[in-house]
Design an enzyme around this catalytic site. Structure first.
Site, PDB file in Angstrom:
ATOM      1  N   CYS A 172     -11.578  -4.372  19.919  1.00 44.68           N
ATOM      2  CA  CYS A 172     -11.588  -5.076  20.857  1.00 44.68           C
ATOM      3  C   CYS A 172     -12.991  -5.255  21.658  1.00 44.68           C
ATOM      4  CB  CYS A 172     -10.535  -4.462  22.001  1.00 44.68           C
ATOM      5  SG  CYS A 172     -11.273  -3.198  22.795  1.00 44.68           S
ATOM      6  N   CYS A 216     -14.640   1.431  21.013  1.00 41.98           N
ATOM      7  CA  CYS A 216     -15.336   0.259  20.490  1.00 41.98           C
ATOM      8  C   CYS A 216     -16.669   0.654  21.054  1.00 41.98           C
ATOM      9  CB  CYS A 216     -14.699  -0.877  20.808  1.00 41.98           C
ATOM     10  SG  CYS A 216     -13.267  -1.428  19.957  1.00 41.98           S
ATOM     11  N   CYS A 246       0.796  -1.343   0.037  1.00 38.96           N
ATOM     12  CA  CYS A 246       0.052   0.135  -0.042  1.00 38.96           C
ATOM     13  C   CYS A 246       0.921   1.125   0.154  1.00 38.96           C
ATOM     14  CB  CYS A 246      -0.882   0.028   1.077  1.00 38.96           C
ATOM     15  SG  CYS A 246      -1.972   1.699   1.376  1.00 38.96           S
ATOM     16  N   HIS A 247       0.420   2.276  -0.443  1.00 34.14           N
ATOM     17  CA  HIS A 247       1.092   3.644  -0.359  1.00 34.14           C
ATOM     18  C   HIS A 247       1.785   3.760   0.887  1.00 34.14           C
ATOM     19  CE1 HIS A 247       2.343   7.466  -2.311  1.00 34.14           C
ATOM     20  NE2 HIS A 247       2.197   7.931  -1.059  1.00 34.14           N
ATOM     21  N   THR A 248       1.126   3.381   2.041  1.00 32.66           N
ATOM     22  CA  THR A 248       1.306   3.967   3.235  1.00 32.66           C
ATOM     23  C   THR A 248       2.784   3.174   3.504  1.00 32.66           C
ATOM     24  OG1 THR A 248      -1.011   4.309   3.790  1.00 32.66           O
ATOM     25  CG2 THR A 248       0.878   4.322   5.526  1.00 32.66           C
ATOM     26  N   ARG A 294      -3.248   0.274  20.426  1.00 26.21           N
ATOM     27  CA  ARG A 294      -2.975   1.283  19.567  1.00 26.21           C
ATOM     28  C   ARG A 294      -1.383   1.700  20.049  1.00 26.21           C
ATOM     29  NH1 ARG A 294      -0.684   3.641  16.442  1.00 26.21           N
ATOM     30  NH2 ARG A 294      -1.262   5.257  14.946  1.00 26.21           N
ATOM     31  N   HIS A 342       1.045  -4.171   5.809  1.00 26.06           N
ATOM     32  CA  HIS A 342      -0.536  -4.269   6.450  1.00 26.06           C
ATOM     33  C   HIS A 342      -1.507  -4.443   5.674  1.00 26.06           C
ATOM     34  CE1 HIS A 342      -0.049  -0.182   4.570  1.00 26.06           C
ATOM     35  NE2 HIS A 342      -1.329  -0.059   4.861  1.00 26.06           N
ATOM     36  N   GLU A 343      -1.384  -5.177   4.302  1.00 23.50           N
ATOM     37  CA  GLU A 343      -2.459  -5.510   3.649  1.00 23.50           C
ATOM     38  C   GLU A 343      -2.149  -6.933   3.381  1.00 23.50           C
ATOM     39  OE1 GLU A 343      -4.118  -2.220   0.542  1.00 23.50           O
ATOM     40  OE2 GLU A 343      -3.710  -3.876  -0.322  1.00 23.50           O
ATOM     41  N   CYS A 391     -13.352  -1.445  24.677  1.00 21.91           N
ATOM     42  CA  CYS A 391     -12.695  -0.036  25.264  1.00 21.91           C
ATOM     43  C   CYS A 391     -13.972   0.994  25.036  1.00 21.91           C
ATOM     44  CB  CYS A 391     -11.454   0.389  24.324  1.00 21.91           C
ATOM     45  SG  CYS A 391     -11.718   0.788  22.570  1.00 21.91           S
ATOM     46  N   CYS A 393      -9.805   1.953  17.727  1.00 22.74           N
ATOM     47  CA  CYS A 393      -9.842   0.987  18.875  1.00 22.74           C
ATOM     48  C   CYS A 393      -8.769   1.513  19.863  1.00 22.74           C
ATOM     49  CB  CYS A 393      -9.968  -0.455  18.684  1.00 22.74           C
ATOM     50  SG  CYS A 393      -9.487  -1.523  19.943  1.00 22.74           S
ATOM     51  N   CYS A 409      -6.483  -3.250   3.680  1.00 25.04           N
ATOM     52  CA  CYS A 409      -6.476  -1.648   4.010  1.00 25.04           C
ATOM     53  C   CYS A 409      -7.052  -1.063   2.597  1.00 25.04           C
ATOM     54  CB  CYS A 409      -4.950  -1.261   4.038  1.00 25.04           C
ATOM     55  SG  CYS A 409      -4.842   0.412   4.261  1.00 25.04           S
ATOM     56  N   ARG A 469      -1.929  -2.676  -7.260  1.00 29.50           N
ATOM     57  CA  ARG A 469      -1.611  -3.384  -6.095  1.00 29.50           C
ATOM     58  C   ARG A 469      -0.882  -4.610  -6.916  1.00 29.50           C
ATOM     59  NH1 ARG A 469      -2.307   0.320  -3.057  1.00 29.50           N
ATOM     60  NH2 ARG A 469      -3.474   0.275  -1.144  1.00 29.50           N
TER      61      ARG A 469
HETATM   62  P1  NAD Z   1      -1.384   5.125  -4.934  1.00 32.68           P
HETATM   63  O1  NAD Z   1      -0.157   5.801  -4.878  1.00 32.68           O
HETATM   64  O2  NAD Z   1      -1.857   3.890  -5.760  1.00 32.68           O
HETATM   65  O3  NAD Z   1      -2.528   6.343  -5.620  1.00 32.68           O
HETATM   66  C1  NAD Z   1      -2.414   7.746  -5.538  1.00 32.68           C
HETATM   67  C2  NAD Z   1      -2.905   8.362  -6.885  1.00 32.68           C
HETATM   68  O4  NAD Z   1      -2.768   9.771  -6.705  1.00 32.68           O
HETATM   69  C3  NAD Z   1      -2.248   8.129  -7.950  1.00 32.68           C
HETATM   70  O5  NAD Z   1      -3.028   7.598  -8.900  1.00 32.68           O
HETATM   71  C4  NAD Z   1      -1.524   9.360  -8.470  1.00 32.68           C
HETATM   72  O6  NAD Z   1      -1.293   9.560  -9.881  1.00 32.68           O
HETATM   73  C5  NAD Z   1      -2.145  10.265  -7.849  1.00 32.68           C
HETATM   74  N1  NAD Z   1      -1.739  11.750  -7.554  1.00 32.68           N
HETATM   75  C6  NAD Z   1      -0.351  11.716  -7.238  1.00 32.68           C
HETATM   76  N2  NAD Z   1      -0.234  13.208  -7.148  1.00 32.68           N
HETATM   77  C7  NAD Z   1      -1.377  13.836  -7.573  1.00 32.68           C
HETATM   78  C8  NAD Z   1      -1.778  15.181  -7.609  1.00 32.68           C
HETATM   79  N3  NAD Z   1      -0.987  16.087  -7.330  1.00 32.68           N
HETATM   80  N4  NAD Z   1      -3.005  15.322  -7.856  1.00 32.68           N
HETATM   81  C9  NAD Z   1      -3.906  14.419  -8.347  1.00 32.68           C
HETATM   82  N5  NAD Z   1      -3.606  13.197  -8.196  1.00 32.68           N
HETATM   83  C10 NAD Z   1      -2.589  12.757  -8.269  1.00 32.68           C
HETATM   84  O7  NAD Z   1      -1.821   5.252  -3.274  1.00 32.68           O
HETATM   85  P2  NAD Z   1      -2.900   4.355  -2.491  1.00 32.68           P
HETATM   86  O8  NAD Z   1      -2.551   2.927  -2.100  1.00 32.68           O
HETATM   87  O9  NAD Z   1      -4.288   4.472  -3.443  1.00 32.68           O
HETATM   88  O10 NAD Z   1      -3.230   5.340  -1.377  1.00 32.68           O
HETATM   89  C11 NAD Z   1      -3.707   6.652  -1.477  1.00 32.68           C
HETATM   90  C12 NAD Z   1      -3.521   7.470  -0.108  1.00 32.68           C
HETATM   91  O11 NAD Z   1      -4.300   7.015   0.820  1.00 32.68           O
HETATM   92  C13 NAD Z   1      -2.107   7.447   0.230  1.00 32.68           C
HETATM   93  O12 NAD Z   1      -1.735   8.690   0.914  1.00 32.68           O
HETATM   94  C14 NAD Z   1      -2.144   6.498   1.464  1.00 32.68           C
HETATM   95  O13 NAD Z   1      -1.166   6.416   2.413  1.00 32.68           O
HETATM   96  C15 NAD Z   1      -3.423   6.620   2.018  1.00 32.68           C
HETATM   97  N6  NAD Z   1      -4.357   5.536   2.790  1.00 32.68           N
HETATM   98  C16 NAD Z   1      -4.963   5.993   3.907  1.00 32.68           C
HETATM   99  C17 NAD Z   1      -5.783   5.182   4.506  1.00 32.68           C
HETATM  100  C18 NAD Z   1      -6.499   5.555   5.668  1.00 32.68           C
HETATM  101  O14 NAD Z   1      -7.242   4.633   6.392  1.00 32.68           O
HETATM  102  N7  NAD Z   1      -6.874   6.732   5.840  1.00 32.68           N
HETATM  103  C19 NAD Z   1      -5.606   3.767   4.005  1.00 32.68           C
HETATM  104  C20 NAD Z   1      -5.110   3.362   3.086  1.00 32.68           C
HETATM  105  C21 NAD Z   1      -4.249   4.314   2.354  1.00 32.68           C
HETATM  106  N1  AHE Z   2       1.750   7.248  11.716  1.00 38.97           N
HETATM  107  C1  AHE Z   2       1.179   8.414  10.914  1.00 38.97           C
HETATM  108  C2  AHE Z   2      -0.478   8.292  10.488  1.00 38.97           C
HETATM  109  C3  AHE Z   2      -0.426   7.067   9.770  1.00 38.97           C
HETATM  110  C4  AHE Z   2      -2.054   7.077   9.504  1.00 38.97           C
HETATM  111  O1  AHE Z   2      -2.839   8.186   9.444  1.00 38.97           O
HETATM  112  N2  AHE Z   2      -2.461   5.809   9.167  1.00 38.97           N
HETATM  113  C5  AHE Z   2      -3.865   5.443   8.671  1.00 38.97           C
HETATM  114  C6  AHE Z   2      -3.699   4.245   7.850  1.00 38.97           C
HETATM  115  S1  AHE Z   2      -3.042   4.382   6.634  1.00 38.97           S
HETATM  116  C7  AHE Z   2      -2.940   2.667   6.067  1.00 38.97           C
HETATM  117  O2  AHE Z   2      -2.450   2.670   4.832  1.00 38.97           O
HETATM  118  C8  AHE Z   2      -4.724   5.263   9.816  1.00 38.97           C
HETATM  119  O3  AHE Z   2      -5.770   4.700   9.789  1.00 38.97           O
HETATM  120  N3  AHE Z   2      -4.494   5.963  10.977  1.00 38.97           N
HETATM  121  C9  AHE Z   2      -5.261   5.650  12.452  1.00 38.97           C
HETATM  122  C10 AHE Z   2      -4.474   4.888  13.141  1.00 38.97           C
HETATM  123  O4  AHE Z   2      -4.901   4.411  14.321  1.00 38.97           O
HETATM  124  O5  AHE Z   2      -3.197   4.612  12.879  1.00 38.97           O
HETATM  125  C11 AHE Z   2       1.547   9.507  11.801  1.00 38.97           C
HETATM  126  O6  AHE Z   2       1.229  10.745  11.419  1.00 38.97           O
HETATM  127  O7  AHE Z   2       1.622   9.439  13.069  1.00 38.97           O
HETATM  128 ZN    ZN Z   3      -2.768   0.782   3.721  1.00 42.42          ZN
END
Ligand code: NAD
Ligand code: AHE
Ligand code: ZN
Length: 380
Positions: free
Chosen positions: A100, A106, A48-50, A118, A70-71, A103, A114, A178, A374
């Site tokens: 859980c 939850c 995943c991008h993260t 964490r 994490h996936e 908590c 949760c 994820c 992916r």
């Molecule tokens: P990815 O890298 O596959 O996709 C990102 C997309 O953004 C790409 O298609 C890219 O071309 C596009 N992009 C890059 N710069 C851009 C711009 N300036 N304008 C428009 N588009 C642009 O990533 P992913 O795996 O799909 O993850 C996306 C984001 O979500 C990441 O930041 C990841 O860390 C985050 N994420 C968050 C959670 C959460 O729980 N909040 C969960 C999973 C992933």
């Molecule tokens: N560790 C970072 C923040 C990372 C973050 O926000 N993670 C997302 C999941 S990304 C999955 O690809 C999330 O769900 N966060 C909630 C949690 O409990 O982690 C920071 O800035 O400290």
């Molecule tokens: Zn992820």
């Protein structure tokens, strides 16, 4: 009957990040699970991008050396004392967001976050004793996000394990750990997009595509505008439900202005699925006054901050964020997988590449170059 490895340390292969930027395939020792822990044989994992953000040293919590990932999906090898809900042989998804059910978070009915493990998972250790279960070359190796799926065997907290239908193909449903879950939940749980809505999705990677599918097919949005700088992403996004596209590079005007002009004042909902703070601002400002809601999904680099004019909120826009799409992991992931098995959620199209564990650095490069949605890594 006890398995031959139960209670013993397992030596297996894992991709270890000794420091930022590089994964090395190493022999690692994985200790047996202690109380309320589960040792899982990971069969498949995806990047995943993260993971890339942490690997580049830009995640505020990233701790090295560690085993990322994490996936993933796998089969329970053994369980520690007190584990009741899974047993050896069960098919599972390790989830970075625990559940859980005890908590205050939850029990609140207001969040999927949760509180139980964490703090420990953020430190890369297990809750019971504050130590990791991995070691290599005589050194302790930290866990990552409570999952560490880039290892053939991992140890996770029992509250982080979702037991799934054994008929589900592990080489595909690992994606529910994820990205697919998050994009879908951002739309259905966090924003609660209504039928007929106009939606903008910034970033058409796996998370953004899952958001497109949920917005069009599950929520019944009328317009789903995909925003990405890579036009190569548009055909698949169209298949997933996007109705039109905007490439910010084609416009002199700020992208929020382009969207406001296209939609008679702004979109009802926007989703930032990239991880850039300037896009988070643009996504908010692309929303219509009075009721527009923007959801931050992308994870930004350590130290980054979001900003906008307060007037944007005074005039009725709402700014939200989502973790794991608001889904409760142990309860909801098995249900999502049933929906996949019933044909309601797509998975296959996200898997643009397949590699094996020794090839994991190639997967990192493919992701960095934006050539892959992916890449599923076979761990056997
Ligand atoms: P990815 O890298 O596959 O996709 C990102 C997309 O953004 C790409 O298609 C890219 O071309 C596009 N992009 C890059 N710069 C851009 C711009 N300036 N304008 C428009 N588009 C642009 O990533 P992913 O795996 O799909 O993850 C996306 C984001 O979500 C990441 O930041 C990841 O860390 C985050 N994420 C968050 C959670 C959460 O729980 N909040 C969960 C999973 C992933
Ligand atoms: N560790 C970072 C923040 C990372 C973050 O926000 N993670 C997302 C999941 S990304 C999955 O690809 C999330 O769900 N966060 C909630 C949690 O409990 O982690 C920071 O800035 O400290
Ligand atoms: Zn992820």
């Amino acid at each position: 009957m006890k398995g031959s490895t139960e209670g013993k340390t397992i030596t297996c292969k894992a991709a270890v990040a000794w420091e930022p930027h590089k994964l090395s395939i190493e022999d690692v020792e994985v200790a047996p699970p202690k109380a309320n822990e589960v040792r899982i044989k990971i069969t498949h994992t995806a990047l995943c991008h993260t993971d890339l953000l942490t690997l580049s040293g830009k995640d505020a919590e990233g701790k090295f050396p560690c085993i990322l990932g994490h996936e993933g999906a796998g089969i329970v090898e053994s369980v520690g004392e007190g584990v009741t809900e899974v047993k050896s042989g069960d098919h599972v998804i390790p989830c970075y967001q625990a559940e859980c059910r005890e908590c205050k978070f939850c029990k609140s009915g207001k969040t999927n976050l949760c509180g139980k493990v964490r703090a420990a998972t953020g430190q890369g250790v297990m809750l019971l004793d504050g130590k990791p279960r991995f070691s290599a070359k005589g050194k302790p190796i930290y866990h990552y996000m409570g999952t560490s799926t880039f290892s053939q065997y991992t140890v996770v907290h029992d509250v982080s394990v979702a037991k799934i239908n054994p008929k589900a193909p592990l080489d595909k449903v690992c994606l529910f750990g994820c990205g697919v879950t998050t994009g879908r939940g951002a739309v259905l749980n966090t924003a609660k997009v209504e039928p007929g809505s106009t939606v903008a999705i910034f970033g058409l990677g796996t998370v953004g595509l899952a958001a497109c599918e949920a917005a069009k097919k599950a929520a019944g949005a009328k317009r789903v505008i995909g925003v990405d700088i890579q036009p190569a992403k548009y055909p698949l996004a169209q298949k997933f439900g996007a109705t039109e596209f905007v490439n910010p590079k084609d416009h002199e005007k700020p992208i929020q202005q382009v969207l406001v002009d296209m939609t008679d004042g702004g979109v009802d909902y926007s989703f930032e699925c990239v991880g850039k703070v300037e896009l988070m601002r643009a996504a908010l400002e692309a929303c219509i006054k009075g009721w527009g809601t923007s959801v931050i999904v992308g994870v930004a680099e350590a130290g980054a901050e979001v900003s906008t004019r307060p007037f944007m909120l005074i005039t009725g826009r709402t700014w939200k964020g989502t973790a794991f799409g608001g889904y409760k992991s142990r309860t909801d992931v098995p249900k999502l997988i049933e929906q996949y098995l019933n044909g309601e959620i797509r998975i296959e199209e996200y898997i643009t590449h397949r590699l094996s564990l020794p090839e994991i650095n190639e997967a990192v490069e493919l992701m960095k170059r934006g050539e892959c949605l992916r890449c599923v890594i076979s761990m056997e």
